[in-house]
Every structure is written in C-alpha cells, then in structure tokens.
Design an enzyme around this catalytic site. Structure first.
Site, PDB file in Angstrom:
ATOM      1  N   LYS A 292       0.803  -1.137   0.149  1.00  0.00           N
ATOM      2  CA  LYS A 292      -0.156  -0.042   0.058  1.00  0.00           C
ATOM      3  C   LYS A 292       0.845   1.285   0.005  1.00  0.00           C
ATOM      4  O   LYS A 292       1.359   1.653   1.026  1.00  0.00           O
ATOM      5  CB  LYS A 292      -0.948  -0.043   1.214  1.00  0.00           C
ATOM      6  CG  LYS A 292      -2.050   0.937   0.969  1.00  0.00           C
ATOM      7  CD  LYS A 292      -2.550   1.530   2.250  1.00  0.00           C
ATOM      8  CE  LYS A 292      -1.758   2.678   3.062  1.00  0.00           C
ATOM      9  NZ  LYS A 292      -1.565   3.702   2.117  1.00  0.00           N
TER      10      LYS A 292
ATOM     11  N   GLY B 258       6.815   4.957   7.967  1.00  0.00           N
ATOM     12  CA  GLY B 258       6.177   6.228   7.906  1.00  0.00           C
ATOM     13  C   GLY B 258       6.404   7.008   9.141  1.00  0.00           C
ATOM     14  O   GLY B 258       7.169   6.851   9.874  1.00  0.00           O
ATOM     15  N   SER B 259       5.410   7.879   9.588  1.00  0.00           N
ATOM     16  CA  SER B 259       5.700   8.840  10.740  1.00  0.00           C
ATOM     17  C   SER B 259       5.474   8.166  12.092  1.00  0.00           C
ATOM     18  O   SER B 259       4.715   6.982  12.064  1.00  0.00           O
ATOM     19  CB  SER B 259       4.590   9.827  10.786  1.00  0.00           C
ATOM     20  OG  SER B 259       3.514   9.496  10.651  1.00  0.00           O
TER      21      SER B 259
ATOM     22  N   THR C  75       1.592   7.783  13.049  1.00  0.00           N
ATOM     23  CA  THR C  75       1.003   6.822  12.368  1.00  0.00           C
ATOM     24  C   THR C  75       1.172   5.430  12.923  1.00  0.00           C
ATOM     25  O   THR C  75       0.717   4.352  13.157  1.00  0.00           O
ATOM     26  CB  THR C  75       0.872   6.845  10.734  1.00  0.00           C
ATOM     27  OG1 THR C  75       0.803   8.032  10.642  1.00  0.00           O
ATOM     28  CG2 THR C  75      -0.043   6.095  10.176  1.00  0.00           C
ATOM     29  N   GLY C  76       2.620   5.318  13.211  1.00  0.00           N
ATOM     30  CA  GLY C  76       3.166   4.218  13.687  1.00  0.00           C
ATOM     31  C   GLY C  76       2.581   3.711  14.944  1.00  0.00           C
ATOM     32  O   GLY C  76       2.341   2.390  15.082  1.00  0.00           O
TER      33      GLY C  76
ATOM     34  N   GLU D 180       9.415   1.212  11.230  1.00  0.00           N
ATOM     35  CA  GLU D 180      10.395   2.083  10.861  1.00  0.00           C
ATOM     36  C   GLU D 180       9.880   3.592  10.803  1.00  0.00           C
ATOM     37  O   GLU D 180       9.115   4.092   9.960  1.00  0.00           O
ATOM     38  CB  GLU D 180      11.104   1.932   9.267  1.00  0.00           C
ATOM     39  CG  GLU D 180      11.739   0.646   9.288  1.00  0.00           C
ATOM     40  CD  GLU D 180      13.013   0.438   9.982  1.00  0.00           C
ATOM     41  OE1 GLU D 180      13.551   1.782  10.132  1.00  0.00           O
ATOM     42  OE2 GLU D 180      13.718  -0.730  10.094  1.00  0.00           O
TER      43      GLU D 180
ATOM     44  N   CYS E 256      14.422   9.967   6.059  1.00  0.00           N
ATOM     45  CA  CYS E 256      14.163   9.481   7.607  1.00  0.00           C
ATOM     46  C   CYS E 256      15.611   9.896   8.393  1.00  0.00           C
ATOM     47  O   CYS E 256      15.495  10.013   9.376  1.00  0.00           O
ATOM     48  CB  CYS E 256      13.652   7.965   7.739  1.00  0.00           C
ATOM     49  SG  CYS E 256      14.372   6.839   6.792  1.00  0.00           S
TER      50      CYS E 256
ATOM     51  N   GLU F  20      11.299  16.955  14.330  1.00  0.00           N
ATOM     52  CA  GLU F  20      11.758  16.211  12.974  1.00  0.00           C
ATOM     53  C   GLU F  20      10.977  17.409  11.835  1.00  0.00           C
ATOM     54  O   GLU F  20       9.775  17.447  11.813  1.00  0.00           O
ATOM     55  CB  GLU F  20      11.100  15.099  12.818  1.00  0.00           C
ATOM     56  CG  GLU F  20      11.754  14.470  11.580  1.00  0.00           C
ATOM     57  CD  GLU F  20      11.160  13.081  11.042  1.00  0.00           C
ATOM     58  OE1 GLU F  20       9.739  12.647  11.097  1.00  0.00           O
ATOM     59  OE2 GLU F  20      11.864  12.224  10.758  1.00  0.00           O
TER      60      GLU F  20
END
Ligand code: NAD
Length: 467
Positions: free
Chosen positions: A168, A219-220, A223-224, A241, A275, A371
């Site tokens: 996705k 991702g962020s 969201t993780g 990650e 990242c 970040e």
C-alpha cells in the site's frame, strides 16, 4: 494520461473510484489514479491468503529467481519509472534514476540470502533443528519520500521467506509503485503480490485484519503508534520504521570543508525528506563560523526547480501538507535563529523551499527538537562535546546520527555512546542491502535489510527429536 491499475489476484483492475495525483513541481494534476475501497482491499487480502500455501512451498531458489527477474525488468524500464517518480515525488531525474537502480540493487542483495536450517544439537539423545517458517500474508505500508526504495526494504524479504504481500503506497506517490505492479503481474503467480492504493483510508483496514499476519510499516511515529494499537487485536508481527531527528556532532579539529560538504549531502538529499537525514548539526565553537559559512555557500549553489529540468539539483517538497509544515518551521527559524541561506522560494507554482541554513539557534527551539523532514537545517554551537552528546541523545527518537572529527579515537568514543540504530563516523546516510537499519526508542522497532530484516518475516520453528 497513462492508465494506472491496481494489482489484485494477478489481475490489473480499476479502482472502485479514482483520485488525483498532483505534481508537486507544478501543482497540476499529473494523473488520475485508481482508489480502492474496502471490498478491493478485502479481495487483495483473500487473494494473498489463497496464494500463500503454494508460494510458501516453492523452493527458495524459485522465489529468488522471480525476484531477480523483477529487478532485471526494473533496470530495463528505468527511464520510464524514473520519469514517473520525478513527476509524482518531485526529486530530480538523476536522483529518481538512482532510486530505481537502487531498488533493483536492494532487491538483488536481499534476495541473495538463504534461510538455512540450523542444527542446535545432534547427540546420542536428541537432534534439535531450528527452522524458519514464513508468516503468511504481509501488509507493507510505504511513505512518500522513497516510494520504490522503501518498498524494496520489504518486498524481497517478505517474498523470499515465503510470505505473500499487499503493498500500500502513500496516496500522494502511488504511480511508480503501480507501474511496478504491472511488471509484477507478469512475474509472480496470482495473489502473491498485490498493489492497492488508497486515499489514506485503507491502512487501518489492513492493519486490523485477522488474516494479515504481519505489518511492515514505514512512516511517521504518530501513524506508527496507530498501526501498533490496531495490530494488537490479532497480535500481528510488526516492523516499524518511523521518524527520526538525526544529530551530527562536529568535534573540534574537524576539517570544516569536508565536514560541511558531508553534512550538507546528508541533510539535503531528496530536499531533506529522508528519515535518516541530518536534521540538526552540533558544531564546536572553534570551527562554528567556518562550518556555517561553508554550509551557506553550498546551499546558495543549489538549483531548485522542477526535477525534469536539466540542471535542477533539488526538487520541491513532496506534498502540500508537508510544505505547509515546513513554512511553519521557517517562521520558527526566523524567530529563534539567523537564516544565513535559503528561505521559501517565492513567485512560482510548486512546493519549493530553498535549502535553508539556520545559525545561532538554541537547542530548545522546536526546529531542533522536532523532526522537520525538509530542507531547513539548524546548526547549534556548543563548547563541550559531552554537552553535544547529551543534547543529541535527549530525544524521543533514535534512528541515526553521526560524529565528525579528525581524531578518530575521540569520534569513535562519542559514536559508541550515541543512542541510535545507526551511528556513522565522518559520513552520514550510507546504507546498503547487507547492513541492517533499525530505529531506537520511538524511531521504531525491529529492523529491515540484511539478515535481521529477512528474519523479521519468519517464525522460528524448532524441531526437537528424541533419539
Ligand atoms: P505517514 O505516517 O503519514 O504515512 C505513511 C503511510 O501510512 C502511508 O502509506 C499512509 O497512507 C499510511 N497510513 C496513514 N494512516 C494510516 C493508518 N491509520 N493505518 C495504517 N496506515 C496508515 O507518513 P508520511 O508522512 O507518508 O512519511 C513521513 C514520515 O515517515 C516521516 O516522519 C519520516 O521520518 C518517516 N519515514 C521513516 C523512515 C524509516 O525508515 N524510519 C523512512 C521514510 C520515512
């Protein structure tokens, strides 16, 4: 406009509806892209589940051969793929071509591995073997900064180990991945690989689904955390990650010219949307002014523009939301520091920000503590390396970091005490398929690439036999 399709159960199909993909260099519609609904995500999961038994029983060498075939086709189609990638992601064509070639290279590197059975004991009383089983259906969720390369952190390891997969991509960068889906439709058996695109609304469906055994998410951190909570319902295996705030510590005695170039490259690749980019630089007071001047000079040489234009060395910010966030960081930079190069690029369409160097900024500024994920680098002055190390480690993140100095012993000593998944010495942002990457603290859990990355797609299975 090209006609993009989802890949579900070996078929290239339209989405339930469509969505616009915007070219960040022009803010115009680049393509209409299929948008799947829950029924299509369900169909992909069921196809992956049905394909799993036969795929997992295939010899590993056959699975590897198909992955190598995919890498070869990607190489052959590098020009087309790179053009699409530049147009949707923004990066200059040269960088997009490198991303395509690296994707193929990482697929080959990861696919070259084996999953041997280990004999733990072979005695008169017992034989104990350690096997590795695949997990089942894997959901691979990808962000928008390196849509292809980050897919290659997941796809080859998952498939080599015998899993099937649903990929996705991020809603703002689905097109190059759908092109890879077309290649994979002609490469892998039906259902083994599925590519499903959404408008940020099907990730949750995938992460909570009881038939999905593992989620590999990049991702962020925000969201993780949602992914982790959702995956808990069926105790899925997880690799996360996430974000980072990599510090570069420049020690007294370091060569200002080579350090400035190295940090610049590590901070501004892909317009800073990496990242493991340098996101804050701590420079010793003895060389601070010199390093800042050199960073500013390098920033001023950058040609910001449409990635398709020859001569462009930095493209736009990938999407409108991130652009807005960076404009906020520029405000903070003006308030908390001294901008010595860069700022927002005025007067043209597209999400452009010039590479920005922010000097004389305190460690407590939000630009240092958060970040930024873009081309705005704070450079902080320090007097004691211990103080710089404490500041570097005083962060909820721990993805990467680097130490720069002519005294290698001292640099190593500081590097060993940096709390991060990777710490480089006299370089930054150097990765390869045989070197694992992983995040400490809130930068993630588990690892990708190399043996560690492959094993994350397996279940340990002990066969313990009496003699
Ligand atoms: P994001 O978290 O917004 O989106 C990442 C992916 O998650 C997208 O595919 C998105 O559609 C999907 N998603 C959104 N909501 C979801 C949900 N509730 N459940 C499941 N999936 C969902 O991140 P982004 O803005 O695309 O990427 C930028 C961030 O990613 C930065 O923080 C960056 O540091 C991080 N990043 C980390 C790495 C790494 O390897 N550690 C690599 C690249 C980017």
């Amino acid at each position: 406009m090209a006609n993009y399709k989802l890949l579900i159960n070996g078929e290239l199909v339209d989405g339930a509806s469509t969505m616009e993909v915007i070219n960040p260099a022009t803010e115009t519609v680049l393509a209409l892209c299929p948008r799947a609904d829950e029924a299509q995500m369900e169909a992909a999961i069921q196809a992956a589940k049905a394909a799993f038994p036969a795929w997992s029983r295939r010899p590993i060498a056959q699975r590897r051969d198909l992955l190598l075939k995919l890498a070869d086709t990607m190489d052959a189609q590098q020009e087309d793929l790179a053009r699409v990638l530049t147009q949707e992601q923004g990066k200059p064509l040269g960088e997009a071509t490198t991303e395509v070639l690296w994707t193929a290279l990482f697929i080959r590197g990861i696919a070259s591995q084996e999953l041997p059975v280990k004999i733990l004991e072979d005695s008169e009383t017992m034989r104990v073997e350690q096997h590795r089983l695949p997990l089942g259906v894997v959901g691979a969720i990808i962000p928008w900064n390196f849509p292809l390369l980050l897919m290659a952190f997941k796809l080859p390891a998952a498939l080599l180990a015998g899993n099937t997969i649903i990929i996705k991509p991020a809603p703002t960068t689905p097109l190059a991945t759908l092109k890879i889906g077309e290649i994979m439709a002609g490469t892998f058996p039906a259902g083994v690989v599925n590519v499903v695109t959404d408008q940020n609304d099907l990730g949750g469906y995938l992460t909570q689904h009881p038939d999905v055994a593992k989620i590999s998410f990049t991702g962020s951190s925000a969201t993780g955390k949602k992914v982790m909570a959702s995956a808990a319902t069926s105790l899925k295996r997880l690799t996360l990650e996430l974000g980072g705030n990599d510090a570069a510590i420049v020690l007294p005695g370091a060569d200002p010219a080579s350090v400035a170039q190295g940090i610049f490259n590590g901070a501004f690749l892909n317009a800073g949307q990496v990242c493991i980019a340098v996101k804050r630089a701590y420079v010793h007071e003895s060389i601070y002014d010199d390093v800042v001047d050199r960073l500013a000079a390098l920033a001023k040489q950058v040609v910001v523009g449409n990635g398709l234009d020859q001569g462009t060395t930095m493209g736009p910010i990938q999407n409108r939301m991130q652009y807005a966030k960076l404009k906020e960081f520029l405000e903070i930079a003006r308030k908390d520091g001294r901008i010595v190069a860069g700022g927002e690029a005025e007067g043209q369409a597209g999400f452009f920000i010039r590479p920005t160097i922010v000097a004389d900024i305190k460690n407590s500024s939000r630009l240092v503590q958060e970040e930024q994920f873009g081309p705005v680098l704070p450079v902080i002055k320090y007097s004691d390396p211990e103080e710089a190390l404490t500041s570097a480690n005083d962060s909820p993140w721990g993805l990467g970091g680097s130490v720069w100095g002519a005294d290698r012993e001292k640099a190593r000593e500081i590097a060993l005490r940096m709390y991060s998944g990777t710490t480089w010495i006299n370089k930054h942002l150097d990765i390869g398929p045989a070197i694992p990457v992983c995040g400490a603290k809130q930068s993630g859990m588990g690892g990708e690439l190399a043996e560690e990355g492959l094993l994350e797609f397996t279940q340990l299975h002990i066969i313990n036999e009496a003699r």
